[in-house]
Design a protein around this motif. Structure first.
Motif, PDB file in Angstrom:
ATOM      1  N   ASN A   1       0.832  -1.208   0.000  1.00  7.46           N
ATOM      2  CA  ASN A   1       0.000   0.000   0.000  1.00  7.46           C
ATOM      3  C   ASN A   1       0.862   1.251   0.000  1.00  7.46           C
ATOM      4  O   ASN A   1       0.580   2.223  -0.700  1.00  7.46           O
ATOM      5  CB  ASN A   1      -0.920   0.010   1.235  1.00  7.46           C
ATOM      6  CG  ASN A   1      -2.204  -0.733   0.928  1.00  7.46           C
ATOM      7  OD1 ASN A   1      -2.701  -0.702  -0.200  1.00  7.46           O
ATOM      8  ND2 ASN A   1      -2.738  -1.429   1.916  1.00  7.46           N
ATOM      9  N   ASN A   2       1.905   1.199   0.793  1.00  7.83           N
ATOM     10  CA  ASN A   2       2.808   2.343   0.874  1.00  7.83           C
ATOM     11  C   ASN A   2       3.473   2.625  -0.476  1.00  7.83           C
ATOM     12  O   ASN A   2       3.617   3.781  -0.890  1.00  7.83           O
ATOM     13  CB  ASN A   2       3.850   2.062   1.956  1.00  7.83           C
ATOM     14  CG  ASN A   2       4.549   3.324   2.397  1.00  7.83           C
ATOM     15  OD1 ASN A   2       3.957   4.400   2.346  1.00  7.83           O
ATOM     16  ND2 ASN A   2       5.790   3.199   2.786  1.00  7.83           N
TER      17      ASN A   2
ATOM     18  N   ASP B   1       0.915   4.285  -2.533  1.00 10.51           N
ATOM     19  CA  ASP B   1       0.663   5.659  -2.072  1.00 10.51           C
ATOM     20  C   ASP B   1       1.787   6.610  -2.489  1.00 10.51           C
ATOM     21  O   ASP B   1       1.545   7.705  -2.972  1.00 10.51           O
ATOM     22  CB  ASP B   1       0.522   5.696  -0.539  1.00 10.51           C
ATOM     23  CG  ASP B   1      -0.777   5.033  -0.075  1.00 10.51           C
ATOM     24  OD1 ASP B   1      -1.667   4.845  -0.933  1.00 10.51           O
ATOM     25  OD2 ASP B   1      -0.876   4.690   1.117  1.00 10.51           O
ATOM     26  N   THR B   2       3.032   6.157  -2.292  1.00  9.14           N
ATOM     27  CA  THR B   2       4.165   7.051  -2.587  1.00  9.14           C
ATOM     28  C   THR B   2       4.501   7.062  -4.075  1.00  9.14           C
ATOM     29  O   THR B   2       5.197   7.939  -4.552  1.00  9.14           O
ATOM     30  CB  THR B   2       5.439   6.606  -1.827  1.00  9.14           C
ATOM     31  OG1 THR B   2       5.763   5.272  -2.243  1.00  9.14           O
ATOM     32  CG2 THR B   2       5.241   6.646  -0.327  1.00  9.14           C
ATOM     33  N   LYS B   3       4.030   6.036  -4.771  1.00  7.92           N
ATOM     34  CA  LYS B   3       4.288   5.876  -6.212  1.00  7.92           C
ATOM     35  C   LYS B   3       5.782   5.748  -6.533  1.00  7.92           C
ATOM     36  O   LYS B   3       6.239   6.056  -7.611  1.00  7.92           O
ATOM     37  CB  LYS B   3       3.656   7.022  -7.007  1.00  7.92           C
ATOM     38  CG  LYS B   3       2.169   7.131  -6.753  1.00  7.92           C
ATOM     39  CD  LYS B   3       1.459   7.963  -7.767  1.00  7.92           C
ATOM     40  CE  LYS B   3      -0.049   7.856  -7.667  1.00  7.92           C
ATOM     41  NZ  LYS B   3      -0.605   7.642  -6.326  1.00  7.92           N
TER      42      LYS B   3
END
Ligand SMILES: Cc1ncc(COP(=O)(O)O)c(C=O)c1O
Length: 423
Positions: free
Chosen positions: A55-56, A59-61
């Protein structure tokens, strides 16, 4: 190797599913396993942590290119094995190719034939000749005497393979390399978490290469790494894995794309957190196989040295047909019919695979121990997804097949004569 027993095994009968010859699936029995039991089923680490990291990443791409998880992963590897540098890669084959190039290997390089073909291909891919050396039948690793005998003026290096996580004869290979001014690289694809005389694999030779492929002790889906204590070599390899970029627009070296992506690195971190759990499951299964197979004449289990750190990732059995009365390949047919997908590994040896087979049709003459071993080796399922009772069941099938060798052989030859497949 474990000792070969001399007593005849009593096959368990009462109340067991596989209690008589007729219960074997090659005769009329139902397969022991409803689903296929594969060798090398991946060990998976903590799922919650893994999904958090995924997920991180989303989120950070930051999906690739030396991201935070890749750097953390490299740091964790160096911490775990006590080596100075870890350069994470997309797989061990590319890591080998890059290490070979960074070490300026040319001409001929000495390698075992009894290894996964990537060890040889990583050389041939860059027009370097793999010269196949024989192995020590006890350790399945390079025989230093064979290595020494194959050195020519064109030899530039040695690649030892720590097969099954068992270390090569590092001292002797180091001496030979030093005496002959050769570079020494280790293919440590199987050996993460293993030690030699208490020192972790990853600290020997000029560099060592790990694989984190899905089937390995721990995995990053696909992945690998070069580990070294040599600063200059590490700098060169780091450049090479990223097209030679030293900075945003500054290419100072020829390079390729060997980067590890963030999803793989996250998987690697979750695996590293679960290493102990993986070892415990592997060791438990290994001990169970050892106990179950210990008195079977003609069956030798590759023995791990319990005084060293081991990952116990491979259950390696040698079948001596002259004693068992049944060949390794027939035993595989029996097991496959039961949905136990036991495997021959490294068969028929790199020297009998293309292009090497055509280049060196007589290489086998120099490889008697390899030629003998490739006909005997059988790998059995283990790992965190294989339970003690499944190991027991696999061993029961082996015992039944061996104690009914004549009928099993007859049944299998009838099948092949009538054209029916057994698995
Ligand atoms: C001994 C050995 N060397 C090299 C490799 C190649 O590793 P990878 O699949 O990560 O490229 C393997 C793996 O399968 C292997 O077993």
């Amino acid at each position: 190797m474990d000792d070969v027993g001399t007593e005849t095994e009593t096959v368990p009968t009462a109340g067991t599913e596989k209690g008589s010859m007729q219960s074997l699936a090659i005769f009329s029995g139902k397969p022991a396993f409803a689903e296929k039991l594969h060798v090398g089923r991946p060990n998976i680490g903590d799922r919650v942590q893994l999904l958090e990291r995924f997920n991180n990443i989303l989120d950070t791409k930051w999906l690739s290119n030396m991201g935070p998880y890749e750097r953390e992963f490299e740091h964790r590897i160096t911490e775990t094995i006590g080596a100075k540098h870890c350069i994470a890669m997309c797989n061990a084959t590319v890591a080998l190719e890059i290490a070979i190039r960074a070490l300026d290997l040319t001409g001929e390089v000495l390698v075992p034939s009894f290894t996964f073909v990537a060890t040889a291909h990583a050389l041939q891919w860059q027009q370097i000749t793999p010269v196949f050396c024989d192995i020590d039948p006890e350790t399945h690793c390079l025989d230093p005497r064979s290595v020494e005998a194959m050195i020519t003026p064109r030899t530039s290096g040695i690649i030892g393979v720590h097969l099954w996580g068992h270390s090569c004869n590092i001292e002797e290979l180091t001496r030979i390399a030093a005496r002959n001014n050769l570079r020494l690289l280790f293919d440590a694809a199987h050996a993460f978490g293993c030690s030699q005389r208490g020192r972790m694999i990853g600290n020997f030779g000029d560099a060592e290469v790990f694989s984190f492929h899905a089937t390995k002790f721990f995995n990053t889906f696909e992945g690998g790494a070069v580990v070294t204590n040599n600063d200059e070599l590490a700098r060169k390899i780091r450049l090479m894995k990223n097209f030679g970029f030293a900075d945003y627009d500054k290419v100072i070296y020829i390079g390729t794309n060997g980067k590890m992506n963030e999803v793989s690195a996250a998987m690697g971190l979750a695996s590293l957190d679960s290493l102990e759990e993986f070892v415990v499951a592997n060791r438990r299964n290994y001990n169970q196989y050892r106990m179950e197979l210990r008195d079977l004449p003609g069956v030798r289990l590759f023995a791990y040295d319990d005084s060293e750190k081991c990952n116990y990732q491979y259950i390696v059995v040698e079948i001596d047909e002259a004693v068992t009365g049944i060949s390794r390949d027939d035993l595989i047919k029996v097991l496959w019919a039961e949905n136990v997908v036991a495997r021959r590994y490294f068969f028929p040896g790199c020297h009998r695979m293309e292009p090497y087979r055509s280049y060196y049709p007589h290489a086998g003459l120099m490889l008697p121990a390899t030629e003998e071993l490739v006909a005997k080796v059988l790998i059995l399922p283990t790992g965190t997804s294989v339970s003690e009772s499944e190991v027991e069941q696999v061993c029961r099938i082996i015992k039944l097949a061996l104690s009914n060798a004549v009928e099993v052989r007859r049944q299998l030859s009838d099948h092949s004569a009538s054209g029916t497949t057994v698995s």
